[in-house]
Design an enzyme around this catalytic site. Structure first.
Site, mmCIF file in Angstrom:
data_model
loop_
_atom_site.group_PDB
_atom_site.id
_atom_site.type_symbol
_atom_site.label_atom_id
_atom_site.label_comp_id
_atom_site.label_asym_id
_atom_site.label_seq_id
_atom_site.Cartn_x
_atom_site.Cartn_y
_atom_site.Cartn_z
ATOM 1 N N GLY A 1 -16.731 11.399 -21.612
ATOM 2 C CA GLY A 1 -17.777 12.383 -21.933
ATOM 3 C C GLY A 1 -18.433 11.911 -23.225
ATOM 4 O O GLY A 1 -17.748 11.770 -24.252
ATOM 5 N N SER A 2 -19.727 11.626 -23.137
ATOM 6 C CA SER A 2 -20.431 11.095 -24.322
ATOM 7 C C SER A 2 -21.601 12.000 -24.692
ATOM 8 O O SER A 2 -22.648 11.534 -25.145
ATOM 9 C CB SER A 2 -20.932 9.670 -24.039
ATOM 10 O OG SER A 2 -19.850 8.857 -23.683
ATOM 11 N N GLY A 3 -21.421 13.286 -24.460
ATOM 12 C CA GLY A 3 -22.463 14.263 -24.783
ATOM 13 C C GLY A 3 -22.452 14.596 -26.274
ATOM 14 O O GLY A 3 -22.265 13.709 -27.113
ATOM 15 N N GLN A 4 -22.655 15.876 -26.570
ATOM 16 C CA GLN A 4 -22.748 16.288 -27.977
ATOM 17 C C GLN A 4 -21.454 16.021 -28.737
ATOM 18 O O GLN A 4 -21.465 15.454 -29.827
ATOM 19 C CB GLN A 4 -23.075 17.787 -28.049
ATOM 20 C CG GLN A 4 -24.429 18.148 -27.487
ATOM 21 C CD GLN A 4 -25.542 17.797 -28.435
ATOM 22 O OE1 GLN A 4 -25.644 16.676 -28.917
ATOM 23 N NE2 GLN A 4 -26.386 18.768 -28.722
ATOM 24 N N ILE A 5 -20.325 16.468 -28.150
ATOM 25 C CA ILE A 5 -19.053 16.243 -28.860
ATOM 26 C C ILE A 5 -18.686 14.763 -28.795
ATOM 27 O O ILE A 5 -18.274 14.171 -29.807
ATOM 28 C CB ILE A 5 -17.906 17.106 -28.285
ATOM 29 C CG1 ILE A 5 -18.256 18.601 -28.366
ATOM 30 C CG2 ILE A 5 -16.606 16.846 -29.048
ATOM 31 C CD1 ILE A 5 -17.214 19.524 -27.749
ATOM 32 N N ARG B 1 -20.774 25.773 -22.546
ATOM 33 C CA ARG B 1 -21.269 27.142 -22.303
ATOM 34 C C ARG B 1 -22.746 27.285 -22.624
ATOM 35 O O ARG B 1 -23.275 26.609 -23.487
ATOM 36 C CB ARG B 1 -20.519 28.117 -23.227
ATOM 37 C CG ARG B 1 -19.139 28.387 -22.817
ATOM 38 C CD ARG B 1 -18.618 29.616 -23.521
ATOM 39 N NE ARG B 1 -18.131 29.349 -24.861
ATOM 40 C CZ ARG B 1 -17.751 30.301 -25.694
ATOM 41 N NH1 ARG B 1 -17.835 31.569 -25.345
ATOM 42 N NH2 ARG B 1 -17.277 30.004 -26.882
ATOM 43 N N ILE C 1 -10.552 18.405 -24.800
ATOM 44 C CA ILE C 1 -11.402 19.382 -25.515
ATOM 45 C C ILE C 1 -12.145 20.270 -24.513
ATOM 46 O O ILE C 1 -12.582 21.365 -24.830
ATOM 47 C CB ILE C 1 -12.422 18.662 -26.442
ATOM 48 C CG1 ILE C 1 -11.708 17.718 -27.423
ATOM 49 C CG2 ILE C 1 -13.260 19.674 -27.214
ATOM 50 C CD1 ILE C 1 -12.649 17.039 -28.440
ATOM 51 N N ARG D 1 -12.199 27.120 -38.642
ATOM 52 C CA ARG D 1 -13.197 28.196 -38.740
ATOM 53 C C ARG D 1 -12.670 29.328 -39.627
ATOM 54 O O ARG D 1 -13.381 29.857 -40.485
ATOM 55 C CB ARG D 1 -13.515 28.744 -37.340
ATOM 56 C CG ARG D 1 -14.362 27.793 -36.538
ATOM 57 C CD ARG D 1 -14.678 28.322 -35.151
ATOM 58 N NE ARG D 1 -15.682 27.450 -34.523
ATOM 59 C CZ ARG D 1 -15.761 27.201 -33.223
ATOM 60 N NH1 ARG D 1 -14.914 27.761 -32.379
ATOM 61 N NH2 ARG D 1 -16.701 26.402 -32.756
ATOM 62 N N HIS E 1 -7.196 29.351 -26.512
ATOM 63 C CA HIS E 1 -8.504 29.182 -27.146
ATOM 64 C C HIS E 1 -9.481 30.095 -26.425
ATOM 65 O O HIS E 1 -10.173 29.696 -25.520
ATOM 66 C CB HIS E 1 -8.923 27.718 -26.998
ATOM 67 C CG HIS E 1 -10.195 27.379 -27.699
ATOM 68 N ND1 HIS E 1 -10.446 27.717 -28.997
ATOM 69 C CD2 HIS E 1 -11.290 26.694 -27.275
ATOM 70 C CE1 HIS E 1 -11.633 27.264 -29.344
ATOM 71 N NE2 HIS E 1 -12.172 26.644 -28.310
HETATM 72 N N1 APR Z 1 -16.989 12.343 -15.949
HETATM 73 C C1 APR Z 1 -17.434 11.939 -17.159
HETATM 74 N N2 APR Z 1 -18.349 12.614 -17.869
HETATM 75 C C2 APR Z 1 -18.846 13.722 -17.321
HETATM 76 C C3 APR Z 1 -18.436 14.202 -16.056
HETATM 77 C C4 APR Z 1 -17.477 13.452 -15.359
HETATM 78 N N3 APR Z 1 -17.046 13.825 -14.159
HETATM 79 N N4 APR Z 1 -19.114 15.350 -15.801
HETATM 80 C C5 APR Z 1 -19.904 15.575 -16.859
HETATM 81 N N5 APR Z 1 -19.760 14.592 -17.765
HETATM 82 C C6 APR Z 1 -20.439 14.414 -19.045
HETATM 83 C C7 APR Z 1 -21.878 14.868 -19.036
HETATM 84 O O1 APR Z 1 -22.721 13.891 -18.455
HETATM 85 C C8 APR Z 1 -22.148 15.085 -20.522
HETATM 86 O O2 APR Z 1 -22.737 13.954 -21.137
HETATM 87 O O3 APR Z 1 -19.813 15.211 -20.036
HETATM 88 C C9 APR Z 1 -20.752 15.314 -21.112
HETATM 89 C C10 APR Z 1 -20.587 16.687 -21.756
HETATM 90 O O4 APR Z 1 -21.417 16.709 -22.851
HETATM 91 P P1 APR Z 1 -22.263 18.005 -23.282
HETATM 92 O O5 APR Z 1 -22.890 18.594 -22.079
HETATM 93 O O6 APR Z 1 -23.117 17.613 -24.429
HETATM 94 O O7 APR Z 1 -21.112 19.024 -23.747
HETATM 95 P P2 APR Z 1 -20.311 19.082 -25.141
HETATM 96 O O8 APR Z 1 -21.017 19.995 -26.058
HETATM 97 O O9 APR Z 1 -20.002 17.709 -25.597
HETATM 98 O O10 APR Z 1 -18.986 19.841 -24.654
HETATM 99 C C11 APR Z 1 -18.112 19.259 -23.716
HETATM 100 O O11 APR Z 1 -16.212 20.456 -24.567
HETATM 101 O O12 APR Z 1 -16.005 22.244 -26.058
HETATM 102 C C12 APR Z 1 -16.046 21.853 -24.729
HETATM 103 O O13 APR Z 1 -16.997 23.800 -23.705
HETATM 104 C C13 APR Z 1 -17.237 22.458 -24.036
HETATM 105 O O14 APR Z 1 -16.426 21.964 -21.861
HETATM 106 C C14 APR Z 1 -17.354 21.579 -22.851
HETATM 107 C C15 APR Z 1 -16.957 20.197 -23.400
#
Ligand code: APR
Length: 320
Positions: free
Chosen positions: A10-14, A83, A119, A152, A176
């Protein structure tokens, strides 16, 4: 000595923030995995290009292929959906459970010796499912929530009292979610329990109660402000602290979602408890004594987590 390898699923926000922090702390080589092609390579390149300006020896790679996480020392999982306003963490269950199945298979194939830090929400149920899907030992699969919830709590207490966060410690138990249990008796300012801080008249009971509630709602407050996603800086920093304790065998005592095998009277469930994190992963669950009100709140929280785990078993019968 070879550099450590940190794989981020997962390379999104977190995930992006995790990569930046891991690079800044020079914890090791970073692999950014995502199903969305381009996002991992894009963030890897951007952070790598920031390294000269920051004076860092960073090595980052983005990918959509699980083989690139081969032999990772640490895997941090944020894959899934976050969320939106009005949603609870539990609303994410079905979709993120499917994601955990894919991620678990990838870890089982390529990184079975790693410490896995989950996470993805709803956290306690997702880390439970990820351990089952990956088949890794329970002490090597943990969930990040307690460090964030405590962080927090510490921030709000320090801000209210006008003291450094360095001198505040906080203790949050349980799942959590809305049922998390911030323990005021075990949270301190320069060693003074918060219950005594109230007795001394430094903070009112009402103020402390409102901070406890704000901590419980800490994630929702940020979702409400951002509107397009959930918190990412503090969750990433919290997971990096856990990874660092493992990689450097620091043996920090941190609240984490850990597998309970009878501790606290709970068996077969992941829930937030204090854990020693060192080279052996979750090396030891610390069992603190709870008074009746704390026990009641903890039991309620465990019940909520168990409810989510039952829901997972219905969706994916092979987990039962
Ligand atoms: N395999 C790999 N990556 C995936 C998959 C998968 N099957 N499905 C989704 N993703 C990727 C998405 O493409 C996206 O880039 O996971 C990433 C999630 O990133 P964000 O949408 O930016 O979410 P983020 O804020 O990083 O949170 C991720 O952590 O705190 C928790 O509730 C939050 O469940 C959420 C997770």
């Amino acid at each position: 000595m070879a550099r450590k390898k940190i794989a981020l699923i997962g390379s999104g926000q977190i995930g992006g923030t995790l990569a930046l922090l891991a690079a800044q702390k020079e914890l090791g080589d970073v692999v950014l995995f995502d199903v969305q092609e381009g996002i991992g390579p894009g963030k890897a390149l951007d952070i790598a290009q920031s390294a000269p300006a920051q004076g860092l020896a960073a090595s980052l790679k983005g990918t959509s292929e699980y083989k690139d996480i081969k032999d990772a020392d640490v895997v941090i999982v944020t894959a899934g959906v976050p969320r939106k306003p009005g949603m609870s963490r539990d609303d994410l269950l079905e979709i993120n459970l499917k994601v955990m199945e894919q991620v678990g298979a990838g870890i089982a194939k390529y990184a079975k010796n790693a410490l896995v830090i989950c996470i993805t929400n709803p956290l306690d149920a997702m880390v439970w499912a990820l351990q089952k899907f990956s088949g890794l030992p329970a002490n090597k699969v943990i969930g990040m929530a307690g460090v964030l919830d405590s962080s927090r709590f510490i921030h709000f207490i320090a801000e209210e009292l006008g003291v450094s966060t360095e001198d505040v410690t906080a203790f949050v138990l349980g799942g959590h979610g809305d049922t998390m249990v911030p323990l005021t008796r075990y949270s301190t300012v320069a060693g003074i329990p918060l219950t005594d801080v109230v007795k001394m008249g430094w903070m009112s009971k009402e103020k402390l109660d409102s901070i406890v509630q704000r901590t419980r709602d800490g994630g929702a407050e940020i979702v409400g402000l951002l509107k397009t996603g959930s918190a990412f800086y503090a969750p990433a920093a919290s997971a990096i602290a856990m990874a660092e304790s493992y990689l450097k065998d620091k043996k920090r005592v941190m609240p984490a979602a850990a597998y309970l095998d009878g501790q606290y009277g709970v068996k077969g469930t992941y829930v937030g408890v204090p854990v020693v994190i060192g080279a052996g992963g979750a090396e030891k669950v610390i069992e603190i004594s709870l008074n009746s009100a704390e026990q009641k709140a903890f039991d309620k929280s465990v019940g909520a987590v168990e409810g989510l785990i039952e829901a997972c078993k219905k969706i994916a019968p092979k987990l039962a």
